[in-house]
Design an enzyme around this catalytic site. Structure first.
Site, PDB file in Angstrom:
ATOM      1  N   HIS A  14       0.833  -1.196   0.000  1.00 46.41           N
ATOM      2  CA  HIS A  14       0.000   0.000   0.000  1.00 46.41           C
ATOM      3  C   HIS A  14       0.876   1.258   0.000  1.00 46.41           C
ATOM      4  O   HIS A  14       2.108   1.188   0.062  1.00 46.41           O
ATOM      5  CB  HIS A  14      -0.992   0.006   1.165  1.00 46.41           C
ATOM      6  N   CYS A  33       6.116   6.684   3.957  1.00 51.11           N
ATOM      7  CA  CYS A  33       4.931   5.867   3.609  1.00 51.11           C
ATOM      8  C   CYS A  33       4.197   6.445   2.403  1.00 51.11           C
ATOM      9  O   CYS A  33       3.318   5.791   1.839  1.00 51.11           O
ATOM     10  CB  CYS A  33       3.984   5.766   4.790  1.00 51.11           C
ATOM     11  N   HIS A  39       4.899   0.297  -0.448  1.00 49.47           N
ATOM     12  CA  HIS A  39       5.699  -0.605   0.391  1.00 49.47           C
ATOM     13  C   HIS A  39       4.796  -1.709   0.906  1.00 49.47           C
ATOM     14  O   HIS A  39       3.582  -1.630   0.769  1.00 49.47           O
ATOM     15  CB  HIS A  39       6.345   0.166   1.555  1.00 49.47           C
ATOM     16  N   HIS A  41       3.597  -4.816   3.898  1.00 51.62           N
ATOM     17  CA  HIS A  41       3.538  -5.214   5.306  1.00 51.62           C
ATOM     18  C   HIS A  41       3.137  -6.677   5.404  1.00 51.62           C
ATOM     19  O   HIS A  41       2.397  -7.176   4.550  1.00 51.62           O
ATOM     20  CB  HIS A  41       2.474  -4.415   6.070  1.00 51.62           C
ATOM     21  N   ASP A  79      -4.849 -10.703   0.576  1.00 52.25           N
ATOM     22  CA  ASP A  79      -3.507 -11.292   0.545  1.00 52.25           C
ATOM     23  C   ASP A  79      -2.841 -11.118  -0.828  1.00 52.25           C
ATOM     24  O   ASP A  79      -3.447 -11.413  -1.860  1.00 52.25           O
ATOM     25  CB  ASP A  79      -3.563 -12.777   0.897  1.00 52.25           C
ATOM     26  N   HIS A  80      -1.605 -10.626  -0.802  1.00 55.45           N
ATOM     27  CA  HIS A  80      -0.811 -10.369  -2.017  1.00 55.45           C
ATOM     28  C   HIS A  80      -1.507  -9.396  -2.972  1.00 55.45           C
ATOM     29  O   HIS A  80      -1.437  -9.549  -4.196  1.00 55.45           O
ATOM     30  CB  HIS A  80      -0.436 -11.683  -2.714  1.00 55.45           C
ATOM     31  N   GLU A 126       0.324  -3.995  11.618  1.00 57.23           N
ATOM     32  CA  GLU A 126       1.068  -3.953  10.358  1.00 57.23           C
ATOM     33  C   GLU A 126       2.536  -4.302  10.611  1.00 57.23           C
ATOM     34  O   GLU A 126       3.290  -4.518   9.671  1.00 57.23           O
ATOM     35  CB  GLU A 126       0.928  -2.589   9.659  1.00 57.23           C
TER      36      GLU A 126
HETATM   37 NI    NI Z   1       2.491   1.080   5.517  1.00 59.91          NI
END
Ligand code: NI
Length: 136
Positions: A14, A33, A39, A41, A79-80, A126
């Site tokens: 995200h 961010c 990036h 998590h 997911d992914h 996260e």
């Molecule tokens: Ni983040």
């Protein structure tokens, strides 16, 4: 009150960015961010529910049923994925932990009610340093 908790893990990408702000304001508020490439998590969500003990099963909730709902409603959608571009229920939202957990609580409300339980707490991590808890 009896509380049953199930934990799921998912990996997602995200970026924290408000389109109505300038680059420099985004940089001031969200720091790295807000970087254009985004990036990732390794997220963890803990879902806690409550309800009466079923006399026949001796359980508040069948954890297999709970697992299936969480997989279908949350894991398979997140997911992914790129949370900002690929997740329908997060469209138009800044993908903060706060916004994610509030949306998830709304999505889970009805299917969990059908199972005979009510959400009392959701926790989204996260990282091992940052988490948000929603108490209902
Ligand atoms: Ni983040």
């Amino acid at each position: 009150m009896l509380i049953v908790t199930r934990t799921i893990h998912f990996c997602a990408a995200h970026r924290l960015y408000n389109d109505s702000w300038s680059e420099s304001k985004n940089r001031d508020v969200f720091g790295k961010c807000s970087n254009e490439g985004g990036h990732g998590h390794n997220y963890t969500i803990k879902i806690s529910v409550t309800g009466p003990i079923n006399k026949q099963s001796g359980m508040v909730v069948n954890v297999t049923s709970l697992r299936d709902i969480l997989k279908r409603e949350i894991f398979d959608k997140l997911d992914h994925r790129d949370l900002d571009k690929e997740v329908e229920f997060l469209k138009g939202q800044i993908s903060t932990m706060e916004n994610i957990i509030v949306k998830i609580s709304k999505i889970l409300e009805e299917p969990l009610n059908k199972l005979g339980v009510k959400i009392v707490k959701l926790e989204l991590n996260e990282s091992d340093k940052n988490s948000v808890t929603l108490e209902l």
